[in-house]
Design a protein around this motif. Structure first.
Motif, PDB file in Angstrom:
ATOM      1  N   CYS A   1     -11.384  19.029   5.066  1.00  0.00           N
ATOM      2  CA  CYS A   1     -11.036  17.621   5.182  1.00  0.00           C
ATOM      3  C   CYS A   1     -11.834  16.834   4.146  1.00  0.00           C
ATOM      4  CB  CYS A   1     -11.363  17.152   6.603  1.00  0.00           C
ATOM      5  SG  CYS A   1     -10.890  15.455   6.892  1.00  0.00           S
ATOM      6  N   ARG A   2     -11.164  15.942   3.423  1.00  0.00           N
ATOM      7  CA  ARG A   2     -11.864  15.114   2.443  1.00  0.00           C
ATOM      8  C   ARG A   2     -11.669  13.640   2.776  1.00  0.00           C
ATOM      9  NH1 ARG A   2     -11.450  15.088  -4.244  1.00  0.00           N
ATOM     10  NH2 ARG A   2     -13.513  14.177  -4.524  1.00  0.00           N
ATOM     11  N   ILE A   3     -12.801  12.924   2.825  1.00  0.00           N
ATOM     12  CA  ILE A   3     -12.759  11.491   3.139  1.00  0.00           C
ATOM     13  C   ILE A   3     -12.984  10.707   1.853  1.00  0.00           C
ATOM     14  CG2 ILE A   3     -13.843   9.672   4.502  1.00  0.00           C
ATOM     15  CD1 ILE A   3     -15.031  12.258   6.127  1.00  0.00           C
ATOM     16  N   ARG A   4     -12.057   9.848   1.529  1.00  0.00           N
ATOM     17  CA  ARG A   4     -12.226   9.128   0.259  1.00  0.00           C
ATOM     18  C   ARG A   4     -13.170   7.939   0.428  1.00  0.00           C
ATOM     19  NH1 ARG A   4      -7.782   4.470  -0.361  1.00  0.00           N
ATOM     20  NH2 ARG A   4      -9.580   3.231   0.215  1.00  0.00           N
ATOM     21  N   PRO A   5     -13.719   7.440  -0.686  1.00  0.00           N
ATOM     22  CA  PRO A   5     -14.618   6.288  -0.573  1.00  0.00           C
ATOM     23  C   PRO A   5     -13.828   5.042  -0.167  1.00  0.00           C
ATOM     24  CG  PRO A   5     -14.718   7.284  -2.791  1.00  0.00           C
ATOM     25  CD  PRO A   5     -13.566   7.900  -2.080  1.00  0.00           C
ATOM     26  N   ILE A   6     -14.571   4.030   0.294  1.00  0.00           N
ATOM     27  CA  ILE A   6     -13.949   2.735   0.586  1.00  0.00           C
ATOM     28  C   ILE A   6     -14.113   1.856  -0.643  1.00  0.00           C
ATOM     29  CG2 ILE A   6     -14.318   0.602   1.899  1.00  0.00           C
ATOM     30  CD1 ILE A   6     -14.610   2.181   4.369  1.00  0.00           C
ATOM     31  N   PHE A   7     -13.028   1.238  -1.105  1.00  0.00           N
ATOM     32  CA  PHE A   7     -13.107   0.416  -2.317  1.00  0.00           C
ATOM     33  C   PHE A   7     -13.183  -1.062  -1.995  1.00  0.00           C
ATOM     34  CE2 PHE A   7     -10.505   4.215  -3.470  1.00  0.00           C
ATOM     35  CZ  PHE A   7     -11.518   4.852  -4.153  1.00  0.00           C
ATOM     36  N   ASN A   8     -12.661  -1.431  -0.837  1.00  0.00           N
ATOM     37  CA  ASN A   8     -12.645  -2.829  -0.440  1.00  0.00           C
ATOM     38  C   ASN A   8     -13.962  -3.165   0.268  1.00  0.00           C
ATOM     39  OD1 ASN A   8     -12.298  -5.238   0.846  1.00  0.00           O
ATOM     40  ND2 ASN A   8     -10.417  -4.653   1.925  1.00  0.00           N
TER      41      ASN A   8
ATOM     42  N   GLY B   1      -1.909  14.074   3.724  1.00  0.00           N
ATOM     43  CA  GLY B   1      -2.531  12.799   4.113  1.00  0.00           C
ATOM     44  C   GLY B   1      -1.619  11.620   3.807  1.00  0.00           C
ATOM     45  N   GLN B   2      -1.983  10.466   4.327  1.00  0.00           N
ATOM     46  CA  GLN B   2      -1.158   9.278   4.111  1.00  0.00           C
ATOM     47  C   GLN B   2      -1.256   8.837   2.651  1.00  0.00           C
ATOM     48  OE1 GLN B   2      -4.385   6.375   6.145  1.00  0.00           O
ATOM     49  NE2 GLN B   2      -2.558   5.289   5.458  1.00  0.00           N
ATOM     50  N   THR B   3      -0.319   8.033   2.207  1.00  0.00           N
ATOM     51  CA  THR B   3      -0.355   7.507   0.843  1.00  0.00           C
ATOM     52  C   THR B   3      -1.644   6.704   0.646  1.00  0.00           C
ATOM     53  OG1 THR B   3       2.044   7.444   0.732  1.00  0.00           O
ATOM     54  CG2 THR B   3       0.855   5.994  -0.790  1.00  0.00           C
ATOM     55  N   GLY B   4      -2.323   6.958  -0.474  1.00  0.00           N
ATOM     56  CA  GLY B   4      -3.566   6.247  -0.768  1.00  0.00           C
ATOM     57  C   GLY B   4      -4.814   6.939  -0.244  1.00  0.00           C
ATOM     58  N   SER B   5      -4.655   8.115   0.366  1.00  0.00           N
ATOM     59  CA  SER B   5      -5.832   8.778   0.956  1.00  0.00           C
ATOM     60  C   SER B   5      -6.546   9.687  -0.053  1.00  0.00           C
ATOM     61  CB  SER B   5      -5.426   9.573   2.203  1.00  0.00           C
ATOM     62  OG  SER B   5      -4.437  10.533   1.875  1.00  0.00           O
ATOM     63  N   GLY B   6      -5.971   9.875  -1.241  1.00  0.00           N
ATOM     64  CA  GLY B   6      -6.675  10.642  -2.276  1.00  0.00           C
ATOM     65  C   GLY B   6      -6.088  12.003  -2.604  1.00  0.00           C
ATOM     66  N   LYS B   7      -4.862  12.285  -2.188  1.00  0.00           N
ATOM     67  CA  LYS B   7      -4.243  13.599  -2.455  1.00  0.00           C
ATOM     68  C   LYS B   7      -4.112  13.869  -3.957  1.00  0.00           C
ATOM     69  CE  LYS B   7      -0.456  12.536  -0.254  1.00  0.00           C
ATOM     70  NZ  LYS B   7      -0.843  11.170   0.156  1.00  0.00           N
ATOM     71  N   THR B   8      -3.560  12.894  -4.660  1.00  0.00           N
ATOM     72  CA  THR B   8      -3.338  13.087  -6.096  1.00  0.00           C
ATOM     73  C   THR B   8      -4.669  13.140  -6.842  1.00  0.00           C
ATOM     74  OG1 THR B   8      -1.203  12.007  -5.888  1.00  0.00           O
ATOM     75  CG2 THR B   8      -2.095  12.197  -8.114  1.00  0.00           C
ATOM     76  N   HIS B   9      -5.629  12.362  -6.351  1.00  0.00           N
ATOM     77  CA  HIS B   9      -6.974  12.401  -6.953  1.00  0.00           C
ATOM     78  C   HIS B   9      -7.542  13.813  -6.851  1.00  0.00           C
ATOM     79  CE1 HIS B   9     -10.899  10.800  -8.152  1.00  0.00           C
ATOM     80  NE2 HIS B   9     -11.407  11.617  -7.244  1.00  0.00           N
ATOM     81  N   THR B  10      -7.425  14.430  -5.695  1.00  0.00           N
ATOM     82  CA  THR B  10      -7.954  15.782  -5.514  1.00  0.00           C
ATOM     83  C   THR B  10      -7.198  16.800  -6.362  1.00  0.00           C
ATOM     84  OG1 THR B  10      -8.698  15.348  -3.252  1.00  0.00           O
ATOM     85  CG2 THR B  10      -8.328  17.645  -3.836  1.00  0.00           C
TER      86      THR B  10
HETATM   87  P1  ADP Z   1      -2.504   9.585  -2.683  1.00  0.00           P
HETATM   88  O1  ADP Z   1      -2.097  10.538  -3.745  1.00  0.00           O
HETATM   89  O2  ADP Z   1      -2.913  10.256  -1.403  1.00  0.00           O
HETATM   90  O3  ADP Z   1      -1.486   8.517  -2.434  1.00  0.00           O
HETATM   91  P2  ADP Z   1      -4.453   8.721  -4.616  1.00  0.00           P
HETATM   92  O4  ADP Z   1      -5.029  10.029  -5.023  1.00  0.00           O
HETATM   93  O5  ADP Z   1      -3.486   8.104  -5.545  1.00  0.00           O
HETATM   94  O6  ADP Z   1      -3.832   8.815  -3.165  1.00  0.00           O
HETATM   95  O7  ADP Z   1      -5.695   7.769  -4.319  1.00  0.00           O
HETATM   96  C1  ADP Z   1      -5.563   6.362  -4.133  1.00  0.00           C
HETATM   97  C2  ADP Z   1      -6.615   5.656  -5.003  1.00  0.00           C
HETATM   98  O8  ADP Z   1      -7.924   6.004  -4.576  1.00  0.00           O
HETATM   99  C3  ADP Z   1      -6.536   6.058  -6.459  1.00  0.00           C
HETATM  100  O9  ADP Z   1      -6.824   4.941  -7.242  1.00  0.00           O
HETATM  101  C4  ADP Z   1      -7.610   7.112  -6.602  1.00  0.00           C
HETATM  102  O10 ADP Z   1      -8.107   7.188  -7.910  1.00  0.00           O
HETATM  103  C5  ADP Z   1      -8.663   6.643  -5.620  1.00  0.00           C
HETATM  104  N1  ADP Z   1      -9.412   7.776  -5.017  1.00  0.00           N
HETATM  105  C6  ADP Z   1      -8.936   8.616  -4.074  1.00  0.00           C
HETATM  106  N2  ADP Z   1      -9.863   9.500  -3.698  1.00  0.00           N
HETATM  107  C7  ADP Z   1     -10.966   9.244  -4.427  1.00  0.00           C
HETATM  108  C8  ADP Z   1     -12.272   9.820  -4.516  1.00  0.00           C
HETATM  109  N3  ADP Z   1     -12.630  10.869  -3.759  1.00  0.00           N
HETATM  110  N4  ADP Z   1     -13.152   9.276  -5.370  1.00  0.00           N
HETATM  111  C9  ADP Z   1     -12.801   8.220  -6.143  1.00  0.00           C
HETATM  112  N5  ADP Z   1     -11.598   7.635  -6.109  1.00  0.00           N
HETATM  113  C10 ADP Z   1     -10.679   8.124  -5.273  1.00  0.00           C
END
Ligand code: ADP
Ligand code: MG
Length: 381
Positions: A29-36, A106-115
């Motif tokens: 499981c990967r938890i993404r950072p909070i940006f807001n 994971g839901q949209t915006g949770s970091g799937k594409t980032h990983t």
């Molecule tokens: P998904 O593919 O699940 O919709 P994204 O990978 O596009 O989500 O992530 C949403 C936003 O958060 C992107 O701008 C991405 O760069 C950022 N992000 C996600 N996970 C991380 C992380 N672990 N560290 C830094 N930025 C992240």
């Protein structure tokens, strides 16, 4: 201090070895950072490796707290390399003839594409699993070149509304691929998808760029299709050793469609159709993995294009890794809960009673090896 780091590093390798001995289905499981800056987190990492606690923001008292356990949990500070380090043994086993499947869920915006892909198609310090995996495969191939001659090819497709589209074809926008369901004879599941030979990471970057471009072409700003389709990068490896025997395997790297539930009262038409296709294919994926883990005689591969396509890499001797992604903000609590439940459904089956003895023995072996490493280190100092 140096010695300590060495032990930590060795521990990590041993941890990976233990993971290797376990069942064929793993869940991280990967938890993404909070940006807001105003948002608050509802997910806590706790001391125990592989565990997290999620807190219902409407009842933060005791009964609103729930703990989940996976093979590994990566917090918001985990780097791409941290994630890759624990994925690497699986990736490398592809070169030994194992089929491997890695999903980002994971839901949209949770970091799937980032990983999976990283922040962009360019070469950056934050490259995702797709790039790091291919880089690793090239390195291994080079290191073994005197004993095995490897050939590496890639295909890249998208599944949208149960239709498979070739992302590397000239006529990508209009392509409709058929899946061959019987691949036990070693045939390809997508015989008509463009197959590119790759020799270097530069080749891979170019193809990924092409694939991403073709994905974008058919979406508009309002209709961000990439979050509503599954993208599948398939790496085919063929190795021929000095005796002439041939080894074939493949690695599927899957960036799944967003798992969020849509409110049926609010969407209609195309959007509702998309949502239904996504829900159905994601639950089929869960059904297949669960059936495999329970060693059922019937595995429902045929219920979706996604599972049909991945059939050769799910089950049998294949290894599967699900990377469940969480957006830890309070607003996403409901979606995070549903992701955690899905991930748990896929993983707990593996932790059944029958496995306990094996695991205990593994832990004992691990401890013994740590002790002997410590001794070896002490004698060097
Ligand atoms: P998904 O593919 O699940 O919709 P994204 O990978 O596009 O989500 O992530 C949403 C936003 O958060 C992107 O701008 C991405 O760069 C950022 N992000 C996600 N996970 C991380 C992380 N672990 N560290 C830094 N930025 C992240
Ligand atoms: Mg995405």
């Amino acid at each position: 201090a140096l010695g300590y780091h060495k032990v930590v590093k060795e521990n990590r390798n041993l941890y990976n070895m233990v993971q290797d001995l376990k069942g064929n289905i793993r869940v991280y499981c990967r938890i993404r950072p909070i940006f807001n800056a105003e948002a608050t987190t509802v997910v806590d990492l706790i001391g125990e490796a592989g565990s997290l606690v999620i807190v219902d923001p409407s009842k933060p008292q005791r009964d609103g707290r729930k703990m989940f356990q996976f093979n590994r949990v990566f917090g918001p500070l985990a780097t791409q390399d941290d994630v890759y380090m624990d994925t690497q043994p699986l990736i490398r086993s592809v070169m030994d003839g194992y089929n491997v499947c890695i999903f980002a869920y994971g839901q949209t915006g949770s970091g799937k594409t980032h990983t999976m892909s990283g922040p962009s198609g360019e070469l950056t310090k934050d490259m995702g699993i797709n790039y790091l995996a291919l880089n690793d495969l090239f390195e291994l191939s080079n290191r073994r070149k005197d004993i095995i001659n490897y050939e590496i090819h890639v295909q890249m497709v998208e599944i949208y509304n149960e239709q498979v589209r070739d992302l590397l074809a000239e006529d990508s926008a209009s392509s409709r691929l058929e899946i061959r369901s019987c691949t036990s004879d070693g045939g390809l599941s997508l015989p008509d998808a463009t197959m590119h030979s790759v020799q270097s990471t530069a080749d891979v970057l170019n193809l990924m760029k092409l694939g991403d471009m073709n994905r974008v072409v058919s979406s508009t700003a309002l209709n961000n299709r990439s979050s509503r389709s599954h993208s599948v990068l398939t790496v085919h490896v063929q190795g021929k050793d000095v005796s002439g025997s041939i080894l074939r395997s493949c690695l599927h790297l899957v960036d799944l469609a967003g798992s969020e539930r849509v409110d049926k009262s609010e969407v209609t038409g195309e959007r509702l159709k998309e949502a239904q296709y996504i829900n159905r294919s994601l639950s089929c994926l869960g059904d297949v993995i669960t059936a495999l883990a329970q060693k059922n005689s019937h595995i429902p591969y045929r219920n979706s294009k996604l599972t049909l396509l991945l059939q050769d890499s799910l089950g049998g001797h294949a290894k599967t890794l699900m990377l469940a992604h969480l957006n830890p903000e309070a607003d996403s609590f409901g979606e995070s809960m549903s992701t955690l439940k899905f991930a748990q459904r896929v993983s707990t089956v593996e932790l059944g009673v029958a496995r306990v003895n094996k695991e205990t023995r593994e832990v004992m072996q691990l401890k013994e090896q740590i002790e002997s490493l410590k001794k070896a280190l002490a004698s060097k100092d």
